[in-house]
Design a protein around this motif. Structure first.
Motif, PDB file in Angstrom:
ATOM      1  N   PHE A  23       0.861  -1.182   0.000  1.00 27.13           N
ATOM      2  CA  PHE A  23       0.000   0.000   0.000  1.00 27.13           C
ATOM      3  C   PHE A  23       0.899   1.234   0.000  1.00 27.13           C
ATOM      4  N   VAL A  24       0.812   2.057  -1.037  1.00 27.80           N
ATOM      5  CA  VAL A  24       1.632   3.264  -1.137  1.00 27.80           C
ATOM      6  C   VAL A  24       0.729   4.483  -0.980  1.00 27.80           C
ATOM      7  N   ARG A  25       0.915   5.187   0.118  1.00 26.64           N
ATOM      8  CA  ARG A  25       0.158   6.439   0.323  1.00 26.64           C
ATOM      9  C   ARG A  25       0.862   7.528  -0.467  1.00 26.64           C
ATOM     10  N   THR A  26       0.205   7.970  -1.536  1.00 27.66           N
ATOM     11  CA  THR A  26       0.762   8.990  -2.420  1.00 27.66           C
ATOM     12  C   THR A  26       0.037  10.311  -2.200  1.00 27.66           C
ATOM     13  N   ASP A  27       0.591  11.369  -2.769  1.00 28.59           N
ATOM     14  CA  ASP A  27      -0.077  12.671  -2.742  1.00 28.59           C
ATOM     15  C   ASP A  27      -0.413  13.058  -4.171  1.00 28.59           C
ATOM     16  N   PHE A  28      -1.560  12.579  -4.625  1.00 28.11           N
ATOM     17  CA  PHE A  28      -2.025  12.877  -5.977  1.00 28.11           C
ATOM     18  C   PHE A  28      -3.088  13.975  -5.960  1.00 28.11           C
ATOM     19  N   ASN A  29      -2.973  14.897  -5.028  1.00 25.44           N
ATOM     20  CA  ASN A  29      -3.921  16.008  -4.920  1.00 25.44           C
ATOM     21  C   ASN A  29      -3.575  17.053  -5.984  1.00 25.44           C
ATOM     22  N   VAL A  30      -3.858  16.694  -7.238  1.00 23.74           N
ATOM     23  CA  VAL A  30      -3.441  17.493  -8.391  1.00 23.74           C
ATOM     24  C   VAL A  30      -4.514  18.504  -8.767  1.00 23.74           C
ATOM     25  N   PRO A  31      -4.133  19.604  -9.421  1.00 29.48           N
ATOM     26  CA  PRO A  31      -5.131  20.577  -9.885  1.00 29.48           C
ATOM     27  C   PRO A  31      -5.911  20.037 -11.080  1.00 29.48           C
ATOM     28  N   LEU A  32      -7.216  20.255 -11.062  1.00 25.37           N
ATOM     29  CA  LEU A  32      -8.100  19.777 -12.123  1.00 25.37           C
ATOM     30  C   LEU A  32      -8.797  20.947 -12.808  1.00 25.37           C
ATOM     31  N   ALA A  33      -9.113  20.761 -14.083  1.00 25.14           N
ATOM     32  CA  ALA A  33      -9.897  21.744 -14.836  1.00 25.14           C
ATOM     33  C   ALA A  33     -11.178  21.076 -15.313  1.00 25.14           C
ATOM     34  N   GLY A  38     -18.370  18.737 -19.332  1.00 23.09           N
ATOM     35  CA  GLY A  38     -18.224  17.748 -18.280  1.00 23.09           C
ATOM     36  C   GLY A  38     -16.888  17.035 -18.266  1.00 23.09           C
ATOM     37  N   THR A  39     -16.020  17.352 -19.208  1.00 23.68           N
ATOM     38  CA  THR A  39     -14.692  16.732 -19.242  1.00 23.68           C
ATOM     39  C   THR A  39     -13.826  17.289 -18.114  1.00 23.68           C
ATOM     40  N   VAL A  40     -13.109  16.387 -17.450  1.00 26.32           N
ATOM     41  CA  VAL A  40     -12.198  16.778 -16.377  1.00 26.32           C
ATOM     42  C   VAL A  40     -10.776  16.468 -16.818  1.00 26.32           C
ATOM     43  N   SER A  41      -9.893  17.438 -16.667  1.00 26.36           N
ATOM     44  CA  SER A  41      -8.501  17.216 -17.065  1.00 26.36           C
ATOM     45  C   SER A  41      -7.551  17.668 -15.959  1.00 26.36           C
ATOM     46  N   ILE A  42      -6.405  17.019 -15.902  1.00 21.63           N
ATOM     47  CA  ILE A  42      -5.365  17.389 -14.940  1.00 21.63           C
ATOM     48  C   ILE A  42      -4.519  18.493 -15.564  1.00 21.63           C
ATOM     49  N   THR A  43      -4.359  19.606 -14.856  1.00 15.89           N
ATOM     50  CA  THR A  43      -3.598  20.721 -15.422  1.00 15.89           C
ATOM     51  C   THR A  43      -2.103  20.627 -15.099  1.00 15.89           C
ATOM     52  N   ASP A  44      -1.745  19.838 -14.086  1.00 12.77           N
ATOM     53  CA  ASP A  44      -0.332  19.661 -13.737  1.00 12.77           C
ATOM     54  C   ASP A  44      -0.174  18.303 -13.052  1.00 12.77           C
ATOM     55  N   PRO A  84     -18.871  14.266  -6.101  1.00 11.90           N
ATOM     56  CA  PRO A  84     -18.307  13.341  -7.092  1.00 11.90           C
ATOM     57  C   PRO A  84     -17.272  13.984  -8.019  1.00 11.90           C
ATOM     58  N   LYS A  85     -17.212  15.319  -8.060  1.00 16.02           N
ATOM     59  CA  LYS A  85     -16.218  15.982  -8.923  1.00 16.02           C
ATOM     60  C   LYS A  85     -14.794  15.670  -8.474  1.00 16.02           C
ATOM     61  N   TYR A  86     -14.648  15.174  -7.227  1.00 15.32           N
ATOM     62  CA  TYR A  86     -13.329  14.843  -6.707  1.00 15.32           C
ATOM     63  C   TYR A  86     -13.019  13.348  -6.799  1.00 15.32           C
ATOM     64  N   SER A  87     -13.713  12.654  -7.675  1.00  8.21           N
ATOM     65  CA  SER A  87     -13.391  11.242  -7.911  1.00  8.21           C
ATOM     66  C   SER A  87     -11.989  11.118  -8.483  1.00  8.21           C
ATOM     67  N   MET A  88     -11.332   9.994  -8.225  1.00  8.39           N
ATOM     68  CA  MET A  88      -9.953   9.789  -8.677  1.00  8.39           C
ATOM     69  C   MET A  88      -9.868   9.338 -10.132  1.00  8.39           C
ATOM     70  N   GLY A  89     -10.996   9.310 -10.844  1.00  6.14           N
ATOM     71  CA  GLY A  89     -10.998   8.816 -12.220  1.00  6.14           C
ATOM     72  C   GLY A  89      -9.928   9.419 -13.121  1.00  6.14           C
ATOM     73  N   PRO A  90      -9.844  10.748 -13.236  1.00  2.00           N
ATOM     74  CA  PRO A  90      -8.821  11.340 -14.103  1.00  2.00           C
ATOM     75  C   PRO A  90      -7.398  11.017 -13.662  1.00  2.00           C
ATOM     76  N   ARG A  92      -6.542   8.305 -11.969  1.00  2.00           N
ATOM     77  CA  ARG A  92      -6.326   6.879 -12.259  1.00  2.00           C
ATOM     78  C   ARG A  92      -5.923   6.683 -13.721  1.00  2.00           C
ATOM     79  N   ALA A  93      -6.572   7.431 -14.611  1.00  4.51           N
ATOM     80  CA  ALA A  93      -6.251   7.315 -16.032  1.00  4.51           C
ATOM     81  C   ALA A  93      -4.815   7.752 -16.305  1.00  4.51           C
ATOM     82  N   ARG A  94      -4.398   8.874 -15.703  1.00  5.53           N
ATOM     83  CA  ARG A  94      -3.035   9.357 -15.926  1.00  5.53           C
ATOM     84  C   ARG A  94      -2.009   8.430 -15.293  1.00  5.53           C
ATOM     85  N   LEU A  95      -2.311   7.916 -14.110  1.00  2.00           N
ATOM     86  CA  LEU A  95      -1.394   6.972 -13.464  1.00  2.00           C
ATOM     87  C   LEU A  95      -1.241   5.722 -14.317  1.00  2.00           C
TER      88      LEU A  95
END
Length: 385
Positions: A23-33, A38-44, A84-90, A92-95
């Motif tokens: 189990f790896v506790r990461t800090d993936f608290n990334v900025p989203l646009a 309805g598309t969500v993208s990671i800005t950084d 739900p806007k804070y779901s890890m879906g985007p 997870r896709a980038r990871l």
């Protein structure tokens, strides 16, 4: 902190990592646009990429890696159900693009037991998904390690635990500032509120030679000097504390540099330049060009510099000059330079200077707390203190 177990220690304790569930506790608290469709993208994706050395080290040794992180504040604004806007879906896709076959759990803060440090939630994390109990735990979430949350302090009580490569580097660099500073050592502090940084200012006065104060923080110091600050953001209830800090600096023979000029708007809302005394209704939004030049001289003469907090409202191009000038000085100086995450890291990225400093921390609040106290709840947990 040589007493904190490393990845190598974890491998030895588990008798190898092949087929082990880590189990790896990461800090993936990334900025989203969020777009209108309805598309969500990671800005950084910097924080995702920062975890790759740890993830790849584990997977190369045959471990089954399960990552977990929080994202935003899903229960903000009095919500009873997570947003739900804070779901890890985007994320997870980038990871999945960067590290295939690595699992990522849903947002840890979707369960109130995370921030509440619930024993029941810790037990769920240990039990794992699909009944696959975890064999070991790695904390690589420096940016969350100053919080006593379930996923940070709970698992090390139950399974072998270690710090990841990112956490290890952050601790090494930041404690190096605290324990083995090179002089002249200069701290550059900005941002909106003095109250957020009172502890670290007091602690830094013990180890630095000079402190530069910019951002809206400076107006509370101005008020402590008896100067008018107009309608600028300041904290009247912190004036006496600022007086005490200035007295402490004088007693220790340390220098606190405050701006001599300010950029902002006048009573009609027009762009204006001021000295360090602002008339009624005027608002300061940035340090002025003279102060930016003076602060640059201090930074250029240093051997070690720590920067946390912008010099002004750099998101607005009218008020970005002070922060840009300080960022450029951080890039140009021959000193060892450390930027303490948050808005200052964002400013460096905006000005494309993030590759020009020696270390950009992934944690703003965590870096300040580690400098102030020399320890964090997440580190104590790994040591089983």
């Amino acid at each position: 902190m040589s007493d904190i177990p490393t990845l190598e220690d974890l491998e030895q304790q588990l008798g190898g990592l092949s087929a082990k569930r880590i189990f790896v506790r990461t800090d993936f608290n990334v900025p989203l646009a969020y777009s209108d469709d309805g598309t969500v993208s990671i800005t950084d994706d910097f924080r995702i990429r920062a975890a790759l050395p740890t993830i790849e080290w584990l997977t190369e040794r045959g471990a089954n890696v399960v990552c977990a992180s929080h994202l935003g504040r899903p229960f903000a604004d009095g919500r009873t159900q997570p947003n739900p806007k804070y779901s890890m879906g985007p994320v997870r896709a980038r990871l999945g693009e960067l590290a295939p076959n690595v699992e990522l759990l849903e947002n840890l803060r979707f369960d109130p037991g995370e921030t509440g440090n619930s024993d029941e939630f810790v037990a769920q994390l240990i039990a794992g998904t699909d009944g696959k109990r975890i064999d070991g735990y790695v904390n690589d979430a420096f940016g969350a390690s100053h919080r006593s949350h379930a996923s940070i302090v709970g698992p090390p009580q139950h399974v072998p635990a270690a710090m990841g490569r990112l956490l290890e580097k952050e601790v090494q660099v930041l404690l190096g500032l605290r324990k083995k500073p090179k002089h002249p050592f200069v701290a550059v502090l900005g941002g909106a509120k003095v109250s957020d940084k009172l502890g670290v200012i007091g602690a830094l006065l013990e180890i630095v030679d000079e402190i530069i104060i910019g951002g809206a923080m400076c107006f509370t110091f101005f008020a402590a000097q008896g100067k008018p600050v107009g309608a600028s953001l300041h904290e009247p209830d912190q004036i006496d504390v600022c007086k005490a800090l200035m007295a402490k600096a004088a007693e220790l023979g340390k220098t606190i540099h405050l701006p001599d000029d300010i950029t902002g708007v006048d009573t009609q809302g027009n762009f204006a330049q001021f000295g360090s005394r602002l008339g009624e209704g005027s608002i300061g939004y940035d340090i002025g060009p003279g102060s930016a030049a003076a602060f640059t001289d201090v930074i250029m003469d240093a051997r070690m510099v720590f920067w946390n907090g912008p010099m002004g409202m750099f998101e607005d191009e009218r008020f970005e000059s002070g922060t840009r000038t300080v960022a450029q000085a951080m890039a140009d100086t021959k000193a060892f330079t450390v930027v303490g995450g948050g808005d200052s890291a964002a400013a460096l990225a905006k000005f494309r200077l993030d590759d020009e400093v020696d270390h950009v921390s992934t944690g703003g609040g965590a870096s300040l707390e580690l400098l102030e106290n020399g320890d964090l709840p997440g580190l104590k947990a790994l040591r089983n203190d």
